[in-house]
Every structure is written in structure tokens, then in C-alpha cells.
Design a protein around this motif. Structure first.
Motif, PDB file in Angstrom:
ATOM      1  N   CYS A   1     -26.973   3.495 -21.514  1.00 23.13           N
ATOM      2  CA  CYS A   1     -27.534   4.664 -21.349  1.00 23.13           C
ATOM      3  C   CYS A   1     -29.067   5.012 -21.787  1.00 23.13           C
ATOM      4  N   ARG A   2     -30.134   5.262 -21.000  1.00 26.32           N
ATOM      5  CA  ARG A   2     -31.526   5.380 -21.447  1.00 26.32           C
ATOM      6  C   ARG A   2     -32.258   6.664 -20.714  1.00 26.32           C
ATOM      7  N   THR A   3     -33.402   7.272 -21.359  1.00 25.46           N
ATOM      8  CA  THR A   3     -33.997   8.026 -20.773  1.00 25.46           C
ATOM      9  C   THR A   3     -35.276   7.479 -20.498  1.00 25.46           C
ATOM     10  N   PHE A   4     -35.948   8.170 -19.347  1.00 24.09           N
ATOM     11  CA  PHE A   4     -37.385   7.673 -18.780  1.00 24.09           C
ATOM     12  C   PHE A   4     -38.049   8.999 -18.652  1.00 24.09           C
ATOM     13  N   ASP A   5     -39.101   8.872 -18.349  1.00 17.95           N
ATOM     14  CA  ASP A   5     -40.129   9.915 -17.947  1.00 17.95           C
ATOM     15  C   ASP A   5     -40.672   9.928 -16.497  1.00 17.95           C
ATOM     16  N   GLY A   6     -39.737   8.718 -15.655  1.00 22.50           N
ATOM     17  CA  GLY A   6     -40.137   8.933 -14.313  1.00 22.50           C
ATOM     18  C   GLY A   6     -38.929   8.207 -13.595  1.00 22.50           C
ATOM     19  N   ILE A   7     -39.124   8.493 -12.319  1.00 27.52           N
ATOM     20  CA  ILE A   7     -37.843   7.948 -11.485  1.00 27.52           C
ATOM     21  C   ILE A   7     -38.033   6.452 -11.227  1.00 27.52           C
ATOM     22  N   ALA A   8     -39.298   5.950 -10.894  1.00 26.56           N
ATOM     23  CA  ALA A   8     -39.365   4.607 -10.790  1.00 26.56           C
ATOM     24  C   ALA A   8     -39.151   3.770 -11.697  1.00 26.56           C
TER      25      ALA A   8
ATOM     26  N   GLY B   1     -24.488   2.656 -10.580  1.00 29.00           N
ATOM     27  CA  GLY B   1     -25.363   3.197 -11.702  1.00 29.00           C
ATOM     28  C   GLY B   1     -25.931   4.543 -11.232  1.00 29.00           C
ATOM     29  N   LYS B   2     -26.086   5.254 -12.271  1.00 27.81           N
ATOM     30  CA  LYS B   2     -26.303   6.662 -12.107  1.00 27.81           C
ATOM     31  C   LYS B   2     -27.762   7.065 -12.625  1.00 27.81           C
ATOM     32  N   LEU B   3     -28.443   7.744 -11.767  1.00 28.72           N
ATOM     33  CA  LEU B   3     -29.897   8.342 -11.939  1.00 28.72           C
ATOM     34  C   LEU B   3     -29.827   9.827 -12.036  1.00 28.72           C
ATOM     35  N   PHE B   4     -30.102  10.324 -13.073  1.00 31.26           N
ATOM     36  CA  PHE B   4     -29.917  11.961 -13.176  1.00 31.26           C
ATOM     37  C   PHE B   4     -31.379  12.486 -13.628  1.00 31.26           C
ATOM     38  N   ASP B   5     -31.750  13.130 -12.672  1.00 33.02           N
ATOM     39  CA  ASP B   5     -33.298  13.735 -12.912  1.00 33.02           C
ATOM     40  C   ASP B   5     -33.101  15.187 -13.385  1.00 33.02           C
ATOM     41  N   ILE B   6     -33.191  15.178 -14.624  1.00 31.09           N
ATOM     42  CA  ILE B   6     -33.181  16.763 -15.080  1.00 31.09           C
ATOM     43  C   ILE B   6     -34.597  17.151 -15.559  1.00 31.09           C
ATOM     44  N   ARG B   7     -35.468  16.811 -15.289  1.00 37.84           N
ATOM     45  CA  ARG B   7     -36.773  17.405 -15.567  1.00 37.84           C
ATOM     46  C   ARG B   7     -37.040  18.818 -15.257  1.00 37.84           C
TER      47      ARG B   7
ATOM     48  N   LEU C   1     -31.418   8.732 -17.461  1.00 40.42           N
ATOM     49  CA  LEU C   1     -31.881  10.143 -17.677  1.00 40.42           C
ATOM     50  C   LEU C   1     -33.109  10.318 -17.244  1.00 40.42           C
ATOM     51  N   VAL C   2     -33.520  10.890 -16.208  1.00 36.81           N
ATOM     52  CA  VAL C   2     -35.123  11.118 -16.162  1.00 36.81           C
ATOM     53  C   VAL C   2     -35.544  12.639 -16.614  1.00 36.81           C
ATOM     54  N   VAL C   3     -36.134  12.567 -17.917  1.00 35.64           N
ATOM     55  CA  VAL C   3     -36.583  13.735 -18.631  1.00 35.64           C
ATOM     56  C   VAL C   3     -38.048  14.126 -18.714  1.00 35.64           C
ATOM     57  N   ASP C   4     -38.307  15.199 -19.152  1.00 34.03           N
ATOM     58  CA  ASP C   4     -39.647  15.469 -19.404  1.00 34.03           C
ATOM     59  C   ASP C   4     -39.709  16.271 -20.959  1.00 34.03           C
TER      60      ASP C   4
ATOM     61  N   THR D   1     -27.469   9.364  -7.063  1.00 34.39           N
ATOM     62  CA  THR D   1     -28.515   9.963  -7.609  1.00 34.39           C
ATOM     63  C   THR D   1     -28.235  11.637  -7.614  1.00 34.39           C
ATOM     64  N   MET D   2     -28.641  12.003  -8.901  1.00 38.07           N
ATOM     65  CA  MET D   2     -28.390  13.462  -9.220  1.00 38.07           C
ATOM     66  C   MET D   2     -29.586  14.057  -9.563  1.00 38.07           C
ATOM     67  N   VAL D   3     -29.752  15.353  -8.914  1.00 43.52           N
ATOM     68  CA  VAL D   3     -30.801  16.124  -9.260  1.00 43.52           C
ATOM     69  C   VAL D   3     -30.367  17.579  -9.744  1.00 43.52           C
ATOM     70  N   ALA D   4     -30.836  17.777 -11.064  1.00 45.77           N
ATOM     71  CA  ALA D   4     -30.292  19.090 -11.468  1.00 45.77           C
ATOM     72  C   ALA D   4     -31.322  20.174 -11.082  1.00 45.77           C
ATOM     73  N   GLU D   5     -30.529  21.425 -10.402  1.00 50.93           N
ATOM     74  CA  GLU D   5     -31.266  22.406  -9.967  1.00 50.93           C
ATOM     75  C   GLU D   5     -30.877  23.779 -10.780  1.00 50.93           C
TER      76      GLU D   5
END
Length: 130
Positions: free
Chosen positions: A105-112, A43-49, A81-84, A15-19
Motif C-alpha cells: 500500500c503506497r500513496t502517490f501524487d499522480g495517477i501515472a 491492483g487497486k488505484l484509488f484517486d482521492i485528490r 492511493l492518489v492524494v494531494d 480504479t476508484m475515484v472519490a466524488e
């Protein structure tokens, strides 16, 4: 590095969170760390919101090349990839990254939703962590 990384070997999930601002060099360092930790097949969950992401074409090409090289040595796990709406990722560049690394590889609008997709690909239930 402006990316916080947590690796769960039990769940086979990184799990990766961009800051802050994330640049191509940061992604290269992240790939190196994932390889060092033995998590390339996870699996890689990358939150870049909400984070300005500067992924210029040349940087993505370099990153895709590194992933392809790792892919020849071992399996590369899927990327969610979790994006907004503020996140600027070129869809064509994302498709090229997925193709070069030969992984889903897919983009999502939420972590769940991202976690659920990664679990569905792993074939095994993961612990529910938030």
C-alpha cells in the motif's frame, strides 16, 4: 456511494475515484462490491485528490478487519492511493490498513506513477488508459 468504480478484469485493475465526502461506511460498501465482482486480488488505484476524506480510527479499524477477513479467503491486491495536500489520511492508520490486509500500500501524487507501481507489482504490462 460517493466512489465511482471501474473494474478491468483484463488488466486485473480496479480504479476508484472519490466524488464527495467519503466515510468509513462507504469504504465498507466498496470492499463488498470488489468481493462481489471477484476483484479483491486485483491492483487497486484509488484517486482521492481534492476530496475531504473522513477516515476516523474506528472506521479504519473496521475496514482493515474486513480486508483481513477477505485476505484469509483469497489474495488481496496492492493499493495505490492518489492524494494531494488537501487529503487528510493519517499515515499510521494507512500503515495499519496495509499490515492488516497483508498487501502493499503506497500513496502517490499522480495517477501515472500509481499505475506504473501497480504494473511493476503485477509482473505483466497493462494497457495504457487515461
Amino acid at each position: 456511494m460517493p466512489v465511482r468504480l471501474h473494474i478491468s478484469h483484463g488488466d486485473r485493475l480496479a480504479t476508484m475515484v472519490a466524488e464527495g465526502k467519503v466515510e468509513a461506511a462507504d469504504l465498507g460498501a466498496l470492499v463488498a462490491r470488489l468481493a462481489q465482482e471477484g476483484a479483491m486480488s486485483y491492483g487497486k488505484l484509488f484517486d482521492i485528490r481534492g476530496v475531504p476524506v473522513d477516515l476516523v480510527d474506528s472506521g479504519l479499524q473496521m475496514h482493515a478487519g474486513r480486508l483481513a477477513a477477505h485476505g484469509q479467503e483469497s489474495e488481496i491486491g496492492p493499493l495505490a492511493l492518489v492524494v494531494d495536500e488537501a487529503t487528510s489520511i493519517d499515515p499510521a492508520a494507512l500503515a495499519a490498513l496495509a499490515a492488516a490486509s497483508r498487501r502493499p500500500c503506497r500513496t502517490f501524487d499522480g495517477i501515472a506513477a500509481a499505475r506504473a507501481w501497480l504494473r511493476s507489482l503485477s509482473g505483466r504490462p497493462a494497457r495504457d488508459r487515461r
